[in-house]
Design an enzyme around this catalytic site. Sequence first.
Site, PDB file in Angstrom:
ATOM      1  N   CYS A  93      44.628  53.279  41.506  1.00 48.77           N
ATOM      2  CA  CYS A  93      44.911  54.334  41.820  1.00 48.77           C
ATOM      3  C   CYS A  93      45.820  54.549  43.025  1.00 48.77           C
ATOM      4  CB  CYS A  93      43.612  55.352  42.119  1.00 48.77           C
ATOM      5  SG  CYS A  93      43.752  56.923  42.241  1.00 48.77           S
ATOM      6  N   HIS A 192      38.674  54.612  37.906  1.00 46.56           N
ATOM      7  CA  HIS A 192      37.914  54.319  39.038  1.00 46.56           C
ATOM      8  C   HIS A 192      36.639  54.044  37.943  1.00 46.56           C
ATOM      9  CE1 HIS A 192      40.068  55.544  42.454  1.00 46.56           C
ATOM     10  NE2 HIS A 192      40.498  56.609  41.702  1.00 46.56           N
TER      11      HIS A 192
HETATM   12  N1  GLN Z   1      45.521  59.664  46.811  1.00 44.60           N
HETATM   13  C1  GLN Z   1      46.098  59.714  45.703  1.00 44.60           C
HETATM   14  C2  GLN Z   1      46.031  60.787  44.595  1.00 44.60           C
HETATM   15  O1  GLN Z   1      45.365  61.819  44.794  1.00 44.60           O
HETATM   16  C3  GLN Z   1      45.138  58.540  45.037  1.00 44.60           C
HETATM   17  C4  GLN Z   1      43.674  58.928  44.922  1.00 44.60           C
HETATM   18  C5  GLN Z   1      42.659  57.994  44.589  1.00 44.60           C
HETATM   19  O2  GLN Z   1      42.956  56.680  44.833  1.00 44.60           O
HETATM   20  N2  GLN Z   1      41.578  58.208  43.889  1.00 44.60           N
HETATM   21  O3  GLN Z   1      46.914  60.610  43.682  1.00 44.60           O
END
Ligand code: GLN
Length: 219
Positions: A93, A192
């Site tokens: 992510c 995740h």
């Molecule tokens: N902040 C980034 C987004 O919203 C990554 C989010 C995350 O790592 N869960 O795209």
Amino acid sequence: MKLTICHLYGNLMNTYGDNGNLLMLKHHCKLRGIEVESKLISIGDEFNPNEFDLMMFGGGQDYEQKIVSEDLQLKKEAITEFIESNGVVLGICGGFQLLGHYYINAAGDKLPGIGAIDYYTINQENNRYTGDVEIYNEEFNETYLGYENHSGRTFLGENVNPLGKVKKGFGNNNEDKTEGCHYKNVFCSYFHGPMLVKNQHLANRLIDLAIKRQENLKK
Ligand code: GLN
């Protein structure tokens, strides 16, 4: 046999249990009789590309990502060298986003990545891609399952392969059916969960690749 893992910004980039990926790698190494050592490399620390076999770079909120994006510029060459020398990387992510050219966050700020791989990430207004996701990787004939939660929309360069084709969920951008990326020994994804718990075949693939690289370097 011993593997050394870099947990890149593990104290800042660990959204939704991404640290569990490290535990999973350690667990599988133990099952296979491989000794494993992990080291946290964070703000102000030097990253030595020759020290590690594997790197884990987890996800984060926009706030942490801004801090990390600045510090990353100091590690840019070293991380790129690691990637180009077939270092094994799992990028999740926010970590995935920052290995590319840039990430435009929800507030519209353009955070530089390290441009080690050809892709970029833009934002979207008042929307996030959340939910269960399923992808299929043709090269390995494997299915990966996970949970995504991101506002960023990532677009891969022409010569960059996705980690898989979206079967269920939004993937990189809800447009081109790509999810994540696979470049050399770098595996990136929006999953995740943590990703390697649901996809233990991928955990073992990362370990296999790290061992193979270590053996090649010794030759
Ligand atoms: N902040 C980034 C987004 O919203 C990554 C989010 C995350 O790592 N869960 O795209």
